[in-house]
Enzyme design. Structure first.
Site, short mmCIF file in Angstrom:
data_model
loop_
_atom_site.label_atom_id
_atom_site.label_comp_id
_atom_site.label_asym_id
_atom_site.label_seq_id
_atom_site.Cartn_x
_atom_site.Cartn_y
_atom_site.Cartn_z
N GLU A 79 7.40 -6.15 1.05
CA GLU A 79 6.36 -6.00 1.99
C GLU A 79 5.34 -7.31 1.73
O GLU A 79 4.73 -7.78 2.74
CB GLU A 79 5.55 -4.60 1.90
CG GLU A 79 6.18 -3.44 2.39
CD GLU A 79 5.78 -3.29 3.83
OE1 GLU A 79 5.40 -4.27 4.47
OE2 GLU A 79 6.33 -2.32 4.30
N LYS B 98 -2.06 -1.65 -3.77
CA LYS B 98 -2.95 -0.65 -3.85
C LYS B 98 -2.13 0.87 -3.95
O LYS B 98 -1.01 0.73 -2.83
CB LYS B 98 -3.79 -0.23 -2.60
CG LYS B 98 -4.86 0.73 -2.22
CD LYS B 98 -5.32 0.44 -0.87
CE LYS B 98 -6.10 1.96 -0.47
NZ LYS B 98 -6.28 2.13 0.96
N ARG C 146 0.86 9.92 5.98
CA ARG C 146 1.22 8.80 6.10
C ARG C 146 2.39 8.20 5.58
O ARG C 146 2.55 7.16 5.34
CB ARG C 146 -0.29 7.80 5.59
CG ARG C 146 -1.32 8.30 6.09
CD ARG C 146 -2.41 7.29 5.99
NE ARG C 146 -3.75 7.80 5.94
CZ ARG C 146 -4.56 8.26 6.91
NH1 ARG C 146 -3.97 8.44 8.17
NH2 ARG C 146 -5.80 8.48 6.77
N ARG D 269 -10.93 9.96 1.60
CA ARG D 269 -10.72 10.50 3.08
C ARG D 269 -12.01 11.45 3.48
O ARG D 269 -12.36 11.58 4.70
CB ARG D 269 -9.57 11.27 3.23
CG ARG D 269 -8.34 10.30 3.14
CD ARG D 269 -6.95 11.00 3.20
NE ARG D 269 -5.88 9.74 3.17
CZ ARG D 269 -4.82 10.10 2.84
NH1 ARG D 269 -4.14 11.17 3.11
NH2 ARG D 269 -3.94 8.78 2.77
N SER E 132 -10.18 5.44 -4.55
CA SER E 132 -10.84 6.77 -4.76
C SER E 132 -10.62 7.70 -6.01
O SER E 132 -11.42 8.16 -6.56
CB SER E 132 -11.33 7.44 -3.41
OG SER E 132 -9.87 7.74 -3.17
N LYS F 101 0.99 -1.11 -0.01
CA LYS F 101 0.17 -0.04 -0.06
C LYS F 101 0.92 1.03 -0.06
O LYS F 101 1.66 1.54 0.95
CB LYS F 101 -0.94 0.06 1.18
CG LYS F 101 -1.79 1.31 1.29
CD LYS F 101 -2.91 1.10 2.46
CE LYS F 101 -3.52 2.48 2.54
NZ LYS F 101 -4.52 2.41 3.66
C1 PBG Z 1 -7.29 3.11 5.44
C2 PBG Z 1 -7.61 2.98 4.07
C3 PBG Z 1 -7.35 4.12 3.18
C4 PBG Z 1 -7.95 3.59 2.03
C5 PBG Z 1 -8.34 2.34 2.29
N1 PBG Z 1 -8.29 2.02 3.65
C6 PBG Z 1 -6.98 5.34 3.37
C7 PBG Z 1 -5.59 5.86 3.43
O1 PBG Z 1 -4.81 4.94 3.60
O2 PBG Z 1 -5.75 7.18 3.68
C8 PBG Z 1 -7.99 4.29 0.77
C9 PBG Z 1 -8.93 3.90 -0.33
C10 PBG Z 1 -9.20 4.58 -1.44
O3 PBG Z 1 -8.80 5.99 -1.69
O4 PBG Z 1 -10.23 4.48 -2.21
N2 PBG Z 1 -8.29 2.90 6.36
#
Ligand code: PBG
Length: 329
Positions: free
Chosen positions: A239, A254, A223, A211, A280, A201
């Site tokens: 990872e 992701k 992050r 968010r 997203s 990720k």
């Molecule tokens: C954390 C989480 C995130 C997403 C999925 N799980 C947000 C992040 O890491 O900031 C992002 C998913 C997306 O952008 O569709 N709970």
């Protein structure tokens, strides 16, 4: 002018001649059974609320969740991933593991209504539950405390397990999170519950619209001290392999579209199934370009998902899951 006209010995165009032939030679296909639909469940609302930065996506209430999932099932979707948005947040994200919290109740509700017809996956993280919006608990200095967070993740996993989840999907990128969760689940007798690890990720700006949807933007900082630097491909494979060693059942990459090389590298490094998350920002970018008339949304969606499958992902989490399943059906 060339003297002698030569004919090509090899003609790839031959197998592109008709739709039937193209379908026959297609190396990759899309199937609703390979798509996972995300749902946001918010505590304390009655009606579904639209997410402004993600046209077509809503925050569901516990009541609107069931009809929404029913629609997905009618379209051919068999798997959902849930995100909870609690009414109360605090420094340690206490609501995340509450047996009466929004996530536990959402899982129970789907189990009750759909039994085994729907596979239930839960996003396992703290960012939606902490008032500072980070994915873990903080040290006195305000840094994310890896090992204290593992204790919390183990508790959250047990609360999801008790509610009836099929797979938990830890997304916080803490070192050792898969092992901590596997130990906790096994210790409580939940050996059959699987882990879909957000293994690779990245610290991506493509999560921006999420968010809003999950109300989880960090209050300070970012992050980058826990998610992977977008510059690093080998580290992503490392990872993924660590998560496999720790007991993951499915490895996730992701975002998906801008990270096809990572999907392919992880595919080549493991025999575990691979999930890719079309996030997203990928969704909203396609939606906005479609709405502006710059792109043909429907065609681009199919192409983007096909490319993610071609790169090596068995399954895809996508906000387009329901409309795409419908169009395939
Ligand atoms: C954390 C989480 C995130 C997403 C999925 N799980 C947000 C992040 O890491 O900031 C992002 C998913 C997306 O952008 O569709 N709970």
């Amino acid at each position: 002018m060339p003297g002698q006209m030569t004919f090509p010995a090899s003609r790839p165009r031959r197998t592109r001649k008709s739709e039937a032939l193209r379908r026959l030679v297609a190396e990759t296909s899309l199937d609703p059974a390979k798509l996972i639909a995300p749902f946001f469940i918010k505590e304390g609302i009655d009606q579904a609320e639209p997410v402004e930065s993600m046209p077509g996506v809503v925050q569901d209430s516990l009541e609107t969740l069931v009809p929404a999932v029913r629609e997905a099932v009618a379209a051919g979707i068999r798997a959902v991933i849930l995100f909870g948005i609690p009414a109360e947040k605090d420094a340690i994200g206490s609501e995340a593991s509450s047996p009466t919290g929004i996530m536990a109740r959402g899982v129970e509700k789907i189990r009750h209504e759909f039994s085994d017809e729907v596979l239930v996956i839960t996003d396992l993280c703290l960012d939606e539950y902490t008032d500072h919006g980070h994915c873990g608990v903080l040290t006195a200095k305000g840094e994310v405390d890896n090992d204290a967070t593992l204790v919390s993740y183990a508790e959250i996993a047990l609360s999801h397990a008790d509610a009836g989840v099929d797979l938990v999907a830890p997304s916080g990128m803490m070192d050792g999170q898969v092992a901590a969760i596997r130990n906790a689940l096994d210790g409580a007798g939940h050996v059959e519950i699987g882990i879909m690890a957000y293994a690779a990720k990245f610290a991506s700006a493509f999560y921006g619209p999420f968010r809003d949807a999950a109300e989880s933007a960090p209050e300070f900082g970012d992050r980058r001290s826990y998610q992977i630097d977008p510059a690093n491909g080998r580290e992503a494979v490392r990872e993924a392999l660590l998560d496999e060693e720790e007991g993951a059942d499915i490895l996730m990459v992701k975002p998906a579209g801008p990270y096809l090389d990572i999907i392919r590298s992880v595919r080549e490094a493991t025999h575990l199934p691979i999930a890719a998350y079309q996030v997203s920002g990928e969704y909203s970018a396609i939606k906005a370009a479609g709405a502006a008339g710059y792109l043909d949304e429907g065609a681009v969606v199919i192409e983007s998902l096909t490319a993610i499958r071609r790169a090596g992902a068995e399954m895809i989490i996508t906000y387009f899951a329901v409309p795409v399943a419908r169009s395939l059906g």
